[in-house]
Design a protein around this motif. Structure first.
Motif, PDB file in Angstrom:
ATOM      1  N   ARG B  65       0.834  -1.195   0.000  1.00 20.68           N
ATOM      2  CA  ARG B  65       0.000   0.000   0.000  1.00 20.68           C
ATOM      3  C   ARG B  65       0.863   1.238   0.000  1.00 20.68           C
ATOM      4  NH1 ARG B  65      -2.990  -2.174   4.458  1.00 20.68           N
ATOM      5  NH2 ARG B  65      -1.515  -2.942   5.976  1.00 20.68           N
ATOM      6  N   SER B  66       0.229   2.333  -0.366  1.00 18.34           N
ATOM      7  CA  SER B  66       0.967   3.576  -0.415  1.00 18.34           C
ATOM      8  C   SER B  66       1.305   4.041   0.988  1.00 18.34           C
ATOM      9  CB  SER B  66       0.125   4.650  -1.106  1.00 18.34           C
ATOM     10  OG  SER B  66      -0.137   4.260  -2.425  1.00 18.34           O
ATOM     11  N   ALA B  67       2.455   4.639   1.118  1.00 14.55           N
ATOM     12  CA  ALA B  67       2.853   5.181   2.411  1.00 14.55           C
ATOM     13  C   ALA B  67       1.963   6.372   2.753  1.00 14.55           C
ATOM     14  CB  ALA B  67       4.305   5.609   2.362  1.00 14.55           C
ATOM     15  N   GLU B  69       3.087   9.061   4.107  1.00 13.75           N
ATOM     16  CA  GLU B  69       3.828  10.302   3.950  1.00 13.75           C
ATOM     17  C   GLU B  69       4.677  10.250   2.697  1.00 13.75           C
ATOM     18  OE1 GLU B  69       5.869  10.939   7.593  1.00 13.75           O
ATOM     19  OE2 GLU B  69       3.985  11.119   8.683  1.00 13.75           O
ATOM     20  N   GLY B  70       5.042  11.417   2.253  1.00 14.94           N
ATOM     21  CA  GLY B  70       5.883  11.501   1.075  1.00 14.94           C
ATOM     22  C   GLY B  70       5.045  11.750  -0.160  1.00 14.94           C
ATOM     23  N   GLY B  71       5.658  12.387  -1.133  1.00 15.66           N
ATOM     24  CA  GLY B  71       4.953  12.662  -2.373  1.00 15.66           C
ATOM     25  C   GLY B  71       3.973  13.820  -2.238  1.00 15.66           C
ATOM     26  N   ARG B  72       3.173  13.962  -3.264  1.00 13.19           N
ATOM     27  CA  ARG B  72       2.217  15.063  -3.266  1.00 13.19           C
ATOM     28  C   ARG B  72       0.823  14.469  -3.313  1.00 13.19           C
ATOM     29  NH1 ARG B  72      -0.227  19.279  -5.790  1.00 13.19           N
ATOM     30  NH2 ARG B  72      -0.828  17.941  -7.520  1.00 13.19           N
ATOM     31  N   ARG B  73      -0.047  14.955  -2.467  1.00 12.95           N
ATOM     32  CA  ARG B  73      -1.401  14.392  -2.489  1.00 12.95           C
ATOM     33  C   ARG B  73      -2.445  15.458  -2.203  1.00 12.95           C
ATOM     34  NH1 ARG B  73      -0.336   9.616   1.158  1.00 12.95           N
ATOM     35  NH2 ARG B  73       1.842   9.838   0.622  1.00 12.95           N
ATOM     36  N   ASP B  74      -3.635  15.190  -2.649  1.00 13.25           N
ATOM     37  CA  ASP B  74      -4.742  16.138  -2.448  1.00 13.25           C
ATOM     38  C   ASP B  74      -5.823  15.478  -1.617  1.00 13.25           C
ATOM     39  OD1 ASP B  74      -3.729  18.172  -4.122  1.00 13.25           O
ATOM     40  OD2 ASP B  74      -4.268  16.925  -5.848  1.00 13.25           O
ATOM     41  N   TYR B  75      -6.407  16.268  -0.750  1.00 15.30           N
ATOM     42  CA  TYR B  75      -7.557  15.771  -0.007  1.00 15.30           C
ATOM     43  C   TYR B  75      -8.752  16.656  -0.313  1.00 15.30           C
ATOM     44  CZ  TYR B  75      -3.706  13.945   2.793  1.00 15.30           C
ATOM     45  OH  TYR B  75      -2.562  13.331   3.203  1.00 15.30           O
ATOM     46  N   GLY B  95       2.729  15.204  11.501  1.00 19.36           N
ATOM     47  CA  GLY B  95       2.106  14.949  10.208  1.00 19.36           C
ATOM     48  C   GLY B  95       0.799  14.190  10.305  1.00 19.36           C
ATOM     49  N   GLY B  96       0.276  13.885   9.142  1.00 14.66           N
ATOM     50  CA  GLY B  96      -0.915  13.034   9.072  1.00 14.66           C
ATOM     51  C   GLY B  96      -2.185  13.693   9.542  1.00 14.66           C
TER      52      GLY B  96
END
Lengths: 515, 445
Positions: B65-67, B69-75, B95-96
């Motif tokens: 599964r995806s971690a 944290e890290g990368g760019r994400r949108d909510y 974080g989180g």
């Protein structure tokens, strides 16, 4: 309220089978004659709380093979329930023909009515009509198949030992998310044909097995041209790249026995069966919630429900569709029940009483009149991602006060990208739809290559999206499982988008020397 | 037409197989929990379940599964109040924050640990596992036997509450028929006839009337001879207590607590005591525990002090035996108590005292005891040296003499839990009936 109210179907909280049947028929009248739903025959089973926990633990299926992880989920749920930390679901419904729904014995009569409308008609209609379920799952055969799976695994345990079977199941479960065909529809087989095929497969392998072949030296290795040619041919034969890892291992793993391949097959069949449900959570729950809400109101208007029963139903309904705000400490995400229900109610409104905004945004359905037809069309032909992209209205975006937040690892800040205003509607809608797009949520991992003539290393490629890596600890564990199924080294490269060279930091190997 | 099915009566424990597989999986952690729990529990407290906390890491089901944290994400989140496009919000430390509602539902793996309850059987199984008990013994210890009253037929004597009405009335009816008890209706008819005759003006000396009166008199006398219910009709249900051949037992725990007994030694001793107690608790309705510890002097203490407080001093083993003898004489007459003793020591004794111990056992204690078990707790190195059981320190040699003479004396050297059970082999060895018999030789009749 009509002048001559009819006699209510029931009074008080107690239920019995006669009342259930009477109520079921009243609900059915509304569902079929008024809403025009199209359902599988219903089979409603009354179960105790312990049985409900049981069903929880094994994917909600009535028949399952044995595995420790189900025992773990049971122990955990039972403890939470015993301490009153969680309630139990009122029902569980299974996509099968006949459609089986489980109702808890502890429900009051009002709740039983609500649950019947929700599961036996709402979910049932969705299962029978949505294109994903029609194309990808086989409601006729699932129970038979689970029965087969359970027996097969029990027999395997007897023959090869519980520990051996468990090792294969553990590994297969770890790859369950990568054990589905996302784009190619698997062939539908009847139970008998499937059995015949399996037997034929085993028989053929038994007949053609000849240990001598292993000792024949590789003659082709001499000539480089022939070698390259052979490689190309083998690769085409292996059908690479391949997204369904379990399928690939089942077909091509050099070390698995026939019964182990069959177990992989069982696990991926079950994964495939559940795949549509993962893609339609909002729609499926929205459909069921909309249906029960409509039916309960219709019954009440006919005088078939007492005020008390209706109040109780409404109370439960509003618990189900409760939507918190991002910062109120309840997790902050969107409730699929709330979103689905709100969207479907909104579609009805757009059909019946559109305003100018709706006419601009939804010229096809605004003022259409036949909201039943529009909804049924949506239920049949969309999944969450496309449904939101198509039908989420600006009015709902305002109602939910949706906004998008972008989070880049290297930024010290979150940035608000769009809010519920004229400039933001499309952006919010697109991003929300993406949040329900499984092919974006789940990491994209494919079998890239196998050096069958060399060290037989299995090469997997993870194509990162937006630079999001895999969860590191889990990746190591899954790779170890993969290695037991493949038998040789396994290598997983993460690449960023089109970039071909693997990022060194993200390359993981599970090699023999590690262990 | 719907098809309603009532599944509530279906067999329970459908998931038992899954649970067993799960427990096997989590075995390592469960063993730890049981070990810890044994340290905390009292000796008499062994017989119940335990709540276990399992770190999810131990029973993890990994997925690719995806971690988080890290990368760019949108909510996309609900409930905007004051944000405008382009606003920047500080990230919370750690974080989180916004989870977009999906990762939180990854199979509920969010927690670090979860709790569940082990049943009493499961707990005992794990406890036994360490001790390597034979299966037959395990079943035997797990089975809770209770005294039950059973029907034992019908008897002519008993208390009124146990009166068997049906049998009694049947007897009464047969007897009344056989002896010809006049029916009430016959007498009533006769009386009516007399009344009618009187009303007709018949005088007392009228012949018919006299005959009637005579008959009435006869019938009434007969009714008195043949009563409606006679004591010989009575039948009572009888119940018999299944002779649970035990009453009470007392268990003496004797332990050397001088400095040489460390935590490990005490832990082993505790398991030794626990096992004996478990056995006794099964066999006897009431089991008393007496804890006597000793250095160069012996003292009766409570359980907590027994295991947990330290004392310094020399080692004189005979003191503890003498103390036990006194307590038996004082409080536990062997005519009404089954006496068991378990002694744990590291085998050291004050020079010259061991002879006194043997004498005490021979003369005072062994005749009174059902069973006397002695364990000498050694470490692995000492175990090597003393592999030959005929060799040993002074105390061991003297006890060997006792074991020769008394079959109910058992002794063993142990350095790990698995070696404890053989001490009790005699006790558990014989089959059901014989064992009960052996254990109950002294039961007061």
């Amino acid at each position: 309220m009509t002048a001559h109210r009819r006699k209510p179907l029931f009074e008080g909280a107690e239920w019995d089978f006669a009342t259930m049947e009477r109520t079921y028929e009243a609900i059915q009248r509304v569902a079929l004659d008024d809403l025009g739903l199209d359902v599988y025959p219903n089979q409603i089973e009354i179960i105790s709380s312990e049985q409900m926990l049981d069903a929880y633990a094994s994917h909600g299926m009535p028949l399952m093979y044995r595995h420790w992880s189900f025992g773990k989920h049971f122990a955990r749920e039972a403890e939470l329930y015993r301490r009153g930390r969680t309630g139990l679901a009122y029902e569980i419904v299974i996509n099968s023909n006949p459609c089986i729904s489980y109702n808890m014995e502890g429900n009051t009569m009002a709740l039983q009515a609500l649950v019947m409308a929700h599961a036996a008609f709402g979910h049932n209609h969705f299962f029978k009509n949505n294109y994903l379920f029609r194309q990808w799952t086989d409601a006729e055969a699932i129970l038979e198949y689970l029965d087969f799976a359970r027996t097969y695994i029990a027999e395997a345990e007897e023959r090869h030992g519980v520990v051996e079977v468990e090792a294969v199941l553990d590994a297969a479960h770890a790859l369950m998310d990568q054990g589905v065909f996302r784009y190619r529809r698997p062939p539908r087989l009847s139970m008998a044909a499937r059995d015949a095929k399996r037997l034929a497969r085993e028989d053929y392998e038994a007949r053609t097995f000849n240990d001598l072949w292993r000792t024949v030296p590789g003659a082709i290795a001499e000539d480089p041209d022939a070698r390259a040619e052979e490689l190309r041919r083998r690769k085409a034969q292996l059908d690479l790249p391949q997204e369904n890892l379990l399928y690939f291992l089942e077909k091509h793993s050099p070390v698995l026995h026939t019964w182990q391949r069959e177990i992989l097959r069982i696990v991926r069949t079950i994964a495939q069966y559940f795949y549509p449900q993962k893609q339609t959570k909002v729609m499926n729950e929205g459909c069921a919630t909309f249906v029960h809400h409509y039916i309960m109101n219709a019954l009440y208007d006919d005088g078939l429900l007492t005020e008390g029963a209706m109040l109780e139903a409404l109370h439960n309904h509003s618990n189900v569709v409760f939507q918190g705000e991002f910062d109120d400490g309840r997790g902050g995400g969107l409730n699929p029940y709330a979103l689905g229900f709100a969207m479907m109610r909104d579609i009805r409104r757009i059909c019946e009483a559109p305003d100018d905004e709706d006419r601009t945004w939804f010229p096809d359905i605004a003022g259409h009149g036949d909201w039943r037809g529009v909804l049924k069309d949506a239920w049949a032909n969309y999944r969450d991602e496309s449904f939101i992209q198509q039908f989420l209205s600006p009015r709902l975006i305002r109602e939910f006060k949706l906004f998008t937040l972008s989070d880049a690892a290297e930024d010290p800040h979150y940035t608000v990208q769009a809010i519920h205003d004229e400039r933001g509607y499309r952006d919010v809608r697109r991003r929300l739809a993406e949040m329900y797009d499984l092919s974006r949520i789940e990491p994209d991992i494919q079998v890239a290559d196998v050096d069958l003539l060399g060290d037989r290393e299995l090469q997997l490629r993870h194509t990162m999206r937006d630079g999001i890596p895999l969860a590191a600890e889990d990746r190591e564990r899954v790779l170890a499982h993969l290695k037991t199924l493949w038998g040789y080294d396994v290598r997983l490269d993460s690449t960023d988008g089109a970039e071909a060279t693997p990022r060194e930091s993200a390359t993981t190997r599970a090699t023999t020397s590690d262990e | 037409m719907p098809h309603f099915i009532d599944r509530r009566e279906n067999p329970k424990d459908k998931s038992l197989g899954n649970r067993q597989r799960f427990l096997r999986r989590a075995r390592a952690r469960l063993r730890e929990v049981v070990d810890e729990s044994i340290k905390k529990r009292g000796i008499t407290d062994l017989d119940k379940g335990e709540v276990v906390t399992i770190p999810t890491r131990d029973v993890r089901e990994p997925r690719l599964r995806s971690a988080r944290e890290g990368g760019r994400r949108d909510y996309v989140l609900p409930g905007n109040k004051e944000f405008e496009k382009g606003d920047q919000l500080p990230k919370p430390p750690g974080g989180g924050a916004g989870e977009g509602g999906r990762e939180a539902s990854d199979g509920g793996e969010g927690e670090d640990a979860f709790e569940f309850a082990l049943t009493r059987e499961e707990f005992l199984d794990l406890f036994f596992e360490d001790l390597e008990l034979p299966d037959l013994v395990k079943t035997d210890l797990r089975d809770v036997t209770t005294t039950k009253y059973r029907r034992a037929g019908i008897s002519p004597v008993g208390t009124p509450t146990n009166l068997n009405l049906l049998r009694t009335m049947r007897n009464s009816y047969g007897r009344r028929l056989a002896l010809g008890r006049p029916k009430t209706s016959t007498i009533a008819a006769l009386e009516a006839e007399i009344t009618r005759a009187r009303a007709d003006g018949a005088a007392d000396d009228d012949e018919t009337l006299a005959a009637l009166l005579a008959e009435l008199d006869l019938l009434e006398r007969r009714r008195r001879w043949v009563p409606y219910i006679d004591p010989i009709d009575l039948r009572f249900n009888t119940f018999e207590a299944k002779p649970e051949p035990n009453t009470q037992a007392v268990m003496f725990c004797l332990m050397d607590v001088s400095g040489s007994m460390g935590e490990r030694e005490k832990d082993l001793a505790k398991r030794f005591f626990m096992l004996l107690h478990l056995f006794l608790a099964r066999r006897y309705e009431r089991t008393d525990l007496v804890f006597i510890r000793h250095t160069h002097e012996a003292r009766e203490v409570d359980e907590d002090t027994f295991f947990h407080s330290r004392e310094s001093g020399g080692t004189v083993v005979s003191t503890v035996l003498r103390e036990m003898r006194d307590i038996v004489a004082d409080r536990y007459p062997s005519s009404s108590w089954n006496i068991y003793a378990a002694q744990a020591s590291d085998g050291e004794n004050f020079t010259g005292d061991s002879g006194r111990c043997a004498a005490l056992l021979h003369e005072a204690l062994m005749p009174l005891c059902q069973y006397f078990a002695y364990v000498e707790i050694l470490d692995a190195r000492e175990m090597e040296i003393f592999r030959d059981t005929s060799q040993g320190a002074e105390l061991w040699r003297h006890y060997l003499g006792v074991a020769e003479r008394w079959s109910n004396f058992a002794m063993k050297r142990v350095s790990s839990p698995a070696e404890i059970y053989p001490v009790f082999r005699e006790l558990f060895h014989t089959a059901g009936g014989e064992r009960a018999e052996a254990a109950l030789r002294r039961m007061p009749s």
